[in-house]
Design an enzyme around this catalytic site. Sequence first.
Site, PDB file in Angstrom:
ATOM      1  N   HIS A   1      -4.818  26.628  27.768  1.00  0.00           N
ATOM      2  CA  HIS A   1      -4.523  25.898  26.549  1.00  0.00           C
ATOM      3  C   HIS A   1      -4.199  26.836  25.386  1.00  0.00           C
ATOM      4  O   HIS A   1      -3.127  26.720  24.798  1.00  0.00           O
ATOM      5  CB  HIS A   1      -5.580  24.862  26.141  1.00  0.00           C
ATOM      6  CG  HIS A   1      -5.154  24.264  24.845  1.00  0.00           C
ATOM      7  ND1 HIS A   1      -4.159  23.318  24.762  1.00  0.00           N
ATOM      8  CD2 HIS A   1      -5.444  24.587  23.573  1.00  0.00           C
ATOM      9  CE1 HIS A   1      -3.894  23.066  23.499  1.00  0.00           C
ATOM     10  NE2 HIS A   1      -4.657  23.820  22.760  1.00  0.00           N
TER      11      HIS A   1
ATOM     12  N   TYR B   1      -0.774  28.095  21.966  1.00  0.00           N
ATOM     13  CA  TYR B   1      -0.747  28.518  20.553  1.00  0.00           C
ATOM     14  C   TYR B   1      -0.317  29.973  20.418  1.00  0.00           C
ATOM     15  O   TYR B   1       0.195  30.377  19.375  1.00  0.00           O
ATOM     16  CB  TYR B   1      -2.103  28.264  19.881  1.00  0.00           C
ATOM     17  CG  TYR B   1      -2.442  26.794  19.884  1.00  0.00           C
ATOM     18  CD1 TYR B   1      -1.518  25.860  19.406  1.00  0.00           C
ATOM     19  CD2 TYR B   1      -3.631  26.319  20.384  1.00  0.00           C
ATOM     20  CE1 TYR B   1      -1.786  24.510  19.438  1.00  0.00           C
ATOM     21  CE2 TYR B   1      -3.913  24.969  20.421  1.00  0.00           C
ATOM     22  CZ  TYR B   1      -2.980  24.062  19.951  1.00  0.00           C
ATOM     23  OH  TYR B   1      -3.243  22.723  19.989  1.00  0.00           O
TER      24      TYR B   1
ATOM     25  N   HIS C   1       6.562  16.252  27.246  1.00  0.00           N
ATOM     26  CA  HIS C   1       5.764  16.847  26.156  1.00  0.00           C
ATOM     27  C   HIS C   1       6.035  18.341  26.031  1.00  0.00           C
ATOM     28  O   HIS C   1       6.336  18.850  24.954  1.00  0.00           O
ATOM     29  CB  HIS C   1       4.278  16.580  26.410  1.00  0.00           C
ATOM     30  CG  HIS C   1       3.346  17.415  25.588  1.00  0.00           C
ATOM     31  ND1 HIS C   1       3.227  17.267  24.222  1.00  0.00           N
ATOM     32  CD2 HIS C   1       2.494  18.425  25.926  1.00  0.00           C
ATOM     33  CE1 HIS C   1       2.340  18.139  23.765  1.00  0.00           C
ATOM     34  NE2 HIS C   1       1.895  18.857  24.777  1.00  0.00           N
ATOM     35  N   PHE C   2       5.935  19.059  27.150  1.00  0.00           N
ATOM     36  CA  PHE C   2       5.995  20.512  26.938  1.00  0.00           C
ATOM     37  C   PHE C   2       7.427  21.026  26.763  1.00  0.00           C
ATOM     38  O   PHE C   2       7.606  22.151  26.311  1.00  0.00           O
ATOM     39  CB  PHE C   2       5.166  21.296  27.968  1.00  0.00           C
ATOM     40  CG  PHE C   2       5.600  21.276  29.385  1.00  0.00           C
ATOM     41  CD1 PHE C   2       6.768  21.891  29.786  1.00  0.00           C
ATOM     42  CD2 PHE C   2       4.789  20.695  30.352  1.00  0.00           C
ATOM     43  CE1 PHE C   2       7.133  21.908  31.118  1.00  0.00           C
ATOM     44  CE2 PHE C   2       5.145  20.709  31.688  1.00  0.00           C
ATOM     45  CZ  PHE C   2       6.324  21.319  32.063  1.00  0.00           C
ATOM     46  N   HIS C   3       8.420  20.195  27.063  1.00  0.00           N
ATOM     47  CA  HIS C   3       9.770  20.650  26.705  1.00  0.00           C
ATOM     48  C   HIS C   3      10.061  20.448  25.216  1.00  0.00           C
ATOM     49  O   HIS C   3      10.910  21.134  24.658  1.00  0.00           O
ATOM     50  CB  HIS C   3      10.823  19.974  27.579  1.00  0.00           C
ATOM     51  CG  HIS C   3      10.934  20.613  28.928  1.00  0.00           C
ATOM     52  ND1 HIS C   3      10.110  20.303  29.972  1.00  0.00           N
ATOM     53  CD2 HIS C   3      11.759  21.587  29.387  1.00  0.00           C
ATOM     54  CE1 HIS C   3      10.423  21.051  31.028  1.00  0.00           C
ATOM     55  NE2 HIS C   3      11.415  21.843  30.709  1.00  0.00           N
TER      56      HIS C   3
ATOM     57  N   ARG D   1       5.194  14.490  38.229  1.00  0.00           N
ATOM     58  CA  ARG D   1       5.842  15.752  37.896  1.00  0.00           C
ATOM     59  C   ARG D   1       5.839  16.665  39.123  1.00  0.00           C
ATOM     60  O   ARG D   1       5.191  16.365  40.120  1.00  0.00           O
ATOM     61  CB  ARG D   1       5.127  16.427  36.712  1.00  0.00           C
ATOM     62  CG  ARG D   1       3.709  16.831  37.024  1.00  0.00           C
ATOM     63  CD  ARG D   1       2.969  17.415  35.816  1.00  0.00           C
ATOM     64  NE  ARG D   1       3.395  18.774  35.508  1.00  0.00           N
ATOM     65  CZ  ARG D   1       2.659  19.656  34.807  1.00  0.00           C
ATOM     66  NH1 ARG D   1       1.470  19.317  34.329  1.00  0.00           N
ATOM     67  NH2 ARG D   1       3.107  20.863  34.554  1.00  0.00           N
ATOM     68  N   ARG D   2       6.553  17.786  39.018  1.00  0.00           N
ATOM     69  CA  ARG D   2       6.540  18.809  40.058  1.00  0.00           C
ATOM     70  C   ARG D   2       6.804  18.223  41.441  1.00  0.00           C
ATOM     71  O   ARG D   2       6.125  18.558  42.410  1.00  0.00           O
ATOM     72  CB  ARG D   2       5.188  19.532  40.076  1.00  0.00           C
ATOM     73  CG  ARG D   2       4.975  20.364  38.851  1.00  0.00           C
ATOM     74  CD  ARG D   2       3.612  20.994  38.860  1.00  0.00           C
ATOM     75  NE  ARG D   2       3.597  22.142  37.968  1.00  0.00           N
ATOM     76  CZ  ARG D   2       2.517  22.806  37.620  1.00  0.00           C
ATOM     77  NH1 ARG D   2       1.346  22.457  38.086  1.00  0.00           N
ATOM     78  NH2 ARG D   2       2.595  23.826  36.817  1.00  0.00           N
TER      79      ARG D   2
END
Length: 546
Positions: free
Chosen positions: A223, A227, A374-376, A437-438
């Site tokens: 996580h 950041y 989300h992570f794209h 996903r994946r």
Amino acid sequence: MSLEMASDPEKRLTGAHLWVANVALLGGIVTGLLQGLEHAGFEFPASQYFLQSYYHSVSMHGVLNVLVWTTFFICGFLPFISARAYGMPLASPRLGWLTFWVMLAGLVLAAVPLAGNAATVMFTFYAPLKAHWAFYIGLTLVVVGTWLITLRLALSQRAWRAQHPAARTPLAAFMSLVTMAMWTLASIGLAASMLFLLIPWSLGLVAGTDPLLARTLFWLTGHPIVYFWLLPAYISWYTLVPRQAGGRLFSDPMARASFLLFLLLSAPLGLHHQVTDPGIHSGWKLFQAFLTFAVFFPSLLTFFNVVASLETGGRARGGKGWFAWFGRLPWGDPSLAAQLLAMLTFCAGGIGGLINASYNMNLVVHNTTYVVGHFHTTVGTAVTLTYMGISYWLVPHLAGRALWSRSMALVQSWMWFIGMLVFSTVLHELGLRGMPRRTMISQAAYFQPEWKALLPWVGVGGTLLFISGVLYLLNLLLTVTVSRAPAAAVPAFAEAIAPPEEGPTLLNRLRPWVVAAAVLLVIAYGPTLVRLVATSQLNAPGFRVW
Ligand code: HAS
Ligand code: CU
């Protein structure tokens, strides 16, 4: 000494890091295109010589983009901007080069099994999937390299402090130090997993491993790593973008407060990636869910501070109204435009994070393509498009040549933004319709008819992103090879309306915050880790399912 001169010794070092980062990104966008087209219904072009399977591709894609592109960019950019902020060369260029070679050696070591299909374990390398030992050792060396960056920045801070005993640390240097301190503390989870579990296991020194312990240690670092990618983008948004927008930074003390909160709160909440994992007490999951909501706060401070700063720029340029000033910003500057578009995308990405983090909502979205959406928008756009925007001034500066084409850079930025809008919106929706996903979705026996109409759009978005990525890389390549004119000026640091002296001195100190962050980490993870270690059987055999 002028600021320009001060950064000179750093130029070649930064350039070396950026080369590696951009080559990795090239691999990342090629694999991404093929995966997007697979979802759109084209056959995946598996080949014995290149990508042996869809899953080989996804593993390459994840590692090259989120581990290599980001880390090498950061390790080039933060020392560069710190040297400029201090107005003096950083300590020990030799340590800087040693760091680069350690990281590159690690990268090559990890890349050989990865490219050879001996590490098709995704970027999260969950046990009991078992990669070749060189993959784990290589990645560990890259992490060790990042610690050396922390060391070098700390030595530089000490040297600067000796000459400026009473002054506040320049904002960009302070933020770089905070970012690296946060990351170094947070990376102990990954280091422990590598050293005590994965490396001995992959070398055959122990017979089995513990998947839950390995996952927990992974996410302790996994996580905060997000950041570690985001904060360098924030450094640009706070210290350079207000100036590029023709305005001033609204509040320097508030910017420092935001970063110190990230230092405190980034790590003790990785369990929000393990909400569905059995074997971890739900009380600790809930505790970390609350902390996840707490770490929204420094991003909200950033939102407020950066919007207020941009507003000073928009109004200085004659902008009016509540929102209309936004259109008055100098959108013709590709470096700024890319970063503004990254910020807009992040508004959506951040809200999606809130949904992921909501304990019961996570049960709906976990392991679906919603998370991919989300992570794209976060690492794939807020971070990546910002790094691209930074490259549009940084690479010309390093090469001493003008950016080859400003209009191509503008087209590229908008294309990334629009491509991602299509790509991520569709993936969010497909996730809500239950698509995992994946997964090589065209081959899934459980393929659902309600996915069909949307899937071609994954291919459309992926293609736009690929073309945009090619335009970006091509522009940089032409800049460093054929562009002739002298380079344009490097953006100067923004002045602050509220200068650092208006904040309490606690906002200029690091040590108490590092100690507090370590204590909070022990509280949030200690009991769970102690129990997992105490009950660990180390009896899971490794699998090579590919
Ligand atoms: Fe996340 C999964 C929660 C932020 C990356 N995240 C992932 C994964 C990745 C990732 C890679 O709680 C997948 C990992 C995997 O492979 O399994 N995420 C959050 C939360 C935040 C968040 C609460 N994520 C990020 C960032 C990432 C990133 C940043 C990369 C850089 N995420 C989760 C959760 C999961 C997760 C769960 C697990 C899901 C699952 O089940 O697997 C927050 O930090 C977000 C806060 C951000 C905001 C936005 C503030 C907006 C700003 C823009 C300013 C705009 C301006 C312009 C100035 C609140 C600062 C606007 C102008 C105007 C005029 C308006
Ligand atoms: Cu997370």
